[in-house]
Design an enzyme around this catalytic site. Structure first.
Site, PDB file in Angstrom:
ATOM      1  N   LYS A  45       0.812  -1.194   0.000  1.00 10.59           N
ATOM      2  CA  LYS A  45       0.000   0.000   0.000  1.00 10.59           C
ATOM      3  C   LYS A  45       0.855   1.257   0.000  1.00 10.59           C
ATOM      4  CE  LYS A  45      -2.626  -2.601   3.192  1.00 10.59           C
ATOM      5  NZ  LYS A  45      -2.913  -2.744   4.613  1.00 10.59           N
ATOM      6  N   GLY A  46       2.116   1.102   0.346  1.00  9.11           N
ATOM      7  CA  GLY A  46       2.983   2.258   0.606  1.00  9.11           C
ATOM      8  C   GLY A  46       3.055   3.284  -0.514  1.00  9.11           C
ATOM      9  N   GLU A 101       7.364   2.601  -6.283  1.00  7.33           N
ATOM     10  CA  GLU A 101       7.515   2.059  -4.932  1.00  7.33           C
ATOM     11  C   GLU A 101       7.742   3.204  -3.954  1.00  7.33           C
ATOM     12  OE1 GLU A 101       6.895   0.212  -2.689  1.00  7.33           O
ATOM     13  OE2 GLU A 101       8.153  -1.555  -2.550  1.00  7.33           O
ATOM     14  N   ASP A 102       7.351   3.006  -2.708  1.00  4.89           N
ATOM     15  CA  ASP A 102       7.576   4.045  -1.711  1.00  4.89           C
ATOM     16  C   ASP A 102       9.050   4.165  -1.346  1.00  4.89           C
ATOM     17  OD1 ASP A 102       7.635   1.588  -0.394  1.00  4.89           O
ATOM     18  OD2 ASP A 102       6.153   2.103   1.130  1.00  4.89           O
ATOM     19  N   ASP A 105      14.801  -0.293  -0.018  1.00  5.16           N
ATOM     20  CA  ASP A 105      15.539  -0.527   1.226  1.00  5.16           C
ATOM     21  C   ASP A 105      16.553  -1.649   0.978  1.00  5.16           C
ATOM     22  OD1 ASP A 105      16.092  -0.269   3.994  1.00  5.16           O
ATOM     23  OD2 ASP A 105      14.545  -1.697   4.539  1.00  5.16           O
ATOM     24  N   LYS A 133      17.285   4.045   0.398  1.00  5.13           N
ATOM     25  CA  LYS A 133      18.226   3.874   1.520  1.00  5.13           C
ATOM     26  C   LYS A 133      19.345   2.963   1.035  1.00  5.13           C
ATOM     27  CE  LYS A 133      14.988   3.228   5.253  1.00  5.13           C
ATOM     28  NZ  LYS A 133      14.632   2.335   6.371  1.00  5.13           N
ATOM     29  N   PHE A 154      14.398   4.566  10.111  1.00  3.91           N
ATOM     30  CA  PHE A 154      13.050   4.077   9.801  1.00  3.91           C
ATOM     31  C   PHE A 154      12.117   5.272   9.676  1.00  3.91           C
ATOM     32  CE2 PHE A 154       8.917   2.177  10.308  1.00  3.91           C
ATOM     33  CZ  PHE A 154       9.044   1.046   9.520  1.00  3.91           C
ATOM     34  N   VAL A 155      11.468   5.380   8.524  1.00  2.00           N
ATOM     35  CA  VAL A 155      10.630   6.555   8.264  1.00  2.00           C
ATOM     36  C   VAL A 155       9.175   6.165   8.033  1.00  2.00           C
ATOM     37  CG1 VAL A 155      12.452   8.051   7.379  1.00  2.00           C
ATOM     38  CG2 VAL A 155      11.291   6.488   5.807  1.00  2.00           C
ATOM     39  N   ASP A 161       4.297   3.266   6.443  1.00  2.00           N
ATOM     40  CA  ASP A 161       3.635   2.949   7.703  1.00  2.00           C
ATOM     41  C   ASP A 161       4.573   2.292   8.716  1.00  2.00           C
ATOM     42  OD1 ASP A 161       3.827   0.413   6.259  1.00  2.00           O
ATOM     43  OD2 ASP A 161       2.558  -0.375   7.853  1.00  2.00           O
ATOM     44  N   ARG A 167       0.479   6.373   7.757  1.00  2.00           N
ATOM     45  CA  ARG A 167       0.526   6.566   6.301  1.00  2.00           C
ATOM     46  C   ARG A 167      -0.018   7.937   5.899  1.00  2.00           C
ATOM     47  NH1 ARG A 167       1.645   1.533   3.926  1.00  2.00           N
ATOM     48  NH2 ARG A 167       0.671  -0.259   4.897  1.00  2.00           N
TER      49      ARG A 167
HETATM   50  P1  IMP Z   1      12.909  -3.891   0.759  1.00  2.00           P
HETATM   51  O1  IMP Z   1      12.325  -5.129   0.161  1.00  2.00           O
HETATM   52  O2  IMP Z   1      13.768  -4.167   1.950  1.00  2.00           O
HETATM   53  O3  IMP Z   1      13.608  -3.000  -0.262  1.00  2.00           O
HETATM   54  O4  IMP Z   1      11.753  -3.071   1.431  1.00  2.00           O
HETATM   55  C1  IMP Z   1      10.717  -2.604   0.764  1.00  2.00           C
HETATM   56  C2  IMP Z   1       9.537  -2.393   1.657  1.00  2.00           C
HETATM   57  O5  IMP Z   1       9.852  -2.377   3.056  1.00  2.00           O
HETATM   58  C3  IMP Z   1       8.962  -1.043   1.354  1.00  2.00           C
HETATM   59  O6  IMP Z   1       8.042  -1.112   0.315  1.00  2.00           O
HETATM   60  C4  IMP Z   1       8.339  -0.660   2.660  1.00  2.00           C
HETATM   61  O7  IMP Z   1       7.024  -1.169   2.705  1.00  2.00           O
HETATM   62  C5  IMP Z   1       9.160  -1.346   3.706  1.00  2.00           C
HETATM   63  N1  IMP Z   1      10.126  -0.410   4.315  1.00  2.00           N
HETATM   64  C6  IMP Z   1      11.454  -0.356   4.143  1.00  2.00           C
HETATM   65  N2  IMP Z   1      11.999   0.637   4.842  1.00  2.00           N
HETATM   66  C7  IMP Z   1      10.981   1.261   5.458  1.00  2.00           C
HETATM   67  C8  IMP Z   1      10.898   2.405   6.323  1.00  2.00           C
HETATM   68  O8  IMP Z   1      11.875   3.093   6.669  1.00  2.00           O
HETATM   69  N3  IMP Z   1       9.651   2.738   6.749  1.00  2.00           N
HETATM   70  C9  IMP Z   1       8.530   2.051   6.393  1.00  2.00           C
HETATM   71  N4  IMP Z   1       8.560   0.987   5.591  1.00  2.00           N
HETATM   72  C10 IMP Z   1       9.773   0.593   5.128  1.00  2.00           C
HETATM   73 MG    MG Z   2       5.805  -1.039   0.680  1.00  2.00          MG
END
Ligand code: IMP
Ligand code: MG
Length: 180
Positions: A45-46, A101-102, A105, A133, A154-155, A161, A167
């Protein structure tokens, strides 16, 4: 807005700065796809708030679709596993696709989604991430369009969220939790 039960919110990116940068990202995309149609795929949903602001700033023919994945669960730490909870409504074969994508990470979510989407033969597949990040990366993946590169914090807010909360914040804020 105040955080819940000792959760502390500190503004990292103000709404106005986000709006300005979203317009910039929309311009970059429009420049790359001048005269063509772009199919935006939001990762629920982000990304819903970023996508809805982004698409309204794009001076192009557009269409939108959504996918839902689960990777983070309820806490802050990634489970390392990605599950597809909702698939696209329609085919992307031959389309100019921008995956929205939001936050990028560890990269696990986007590399999984890119693998899934590439198999469906889009004409082109690009990634737009509001936040990046880079210090957290596990999978070697880069976004083609990045709103802001941020430190390893963490944001929440502007779609992001913590346990489904925050959100709706207009700013992106760093969340710190009370000591356990
Ligand atoms: P990744 O698969 O580790 O790249 O993470 C992607 C997902 O993790 C994002 O779409 C977010 O939903 C969640 N996420 C990663 N970092 C944060 C953060 O700092 N705050 C909130 N959600 C996060
Ligand atoms: Mg997400």
């Amino acid at each position: 807005m105040k955080g819940r039960e000792g959760e502390h919110l500190k503004i990292l990116l103000r709404h106005g700065a986000i709006q300005k940068r979203v317009r910039g990202v929309a311009k970059e995309i429009a420049r790359d796809f001048r005269g063509e149609r772009v199919h935006l795929i939001g990762v629920l949903k982000g990304a819903c708030i970023f996508l809805s602001d982004l698409v309204r700033e794009m001076d192009l023919e557009t269409s939108i679709d959504f996918m839902a994945v689960a990777s983070y669960g309820k806490g802050k730490e990634t489970s390392g596993q990605v599950r597809l909870n909702k698939d696209l409504d329609s085919s992307i074969e031959g389309l100019n696709v921008v995956l929205v994508e939001d936050i990028l990470d560890t990269g696990l979510t986007l590399s999984y989604l890119c693998r899934v989407l590439q198999q469906r033969k889009p004409k082109i597949l690009k990634i737009a991430a509001l936040l990046d990040k880079p210090s957290r990366r596990i999978q070697d993946i880069k976004a083609d369009y990045v709103g802001f590169t941020i430190p390893n914090e963490f944001v929440v807010g502007y779609g992001l969220d913590y346990g489904e909360r925050y959100r709706n914040l207009k700013d992106v804020c760093v969340l710190t939790l009370p000591p356990e």
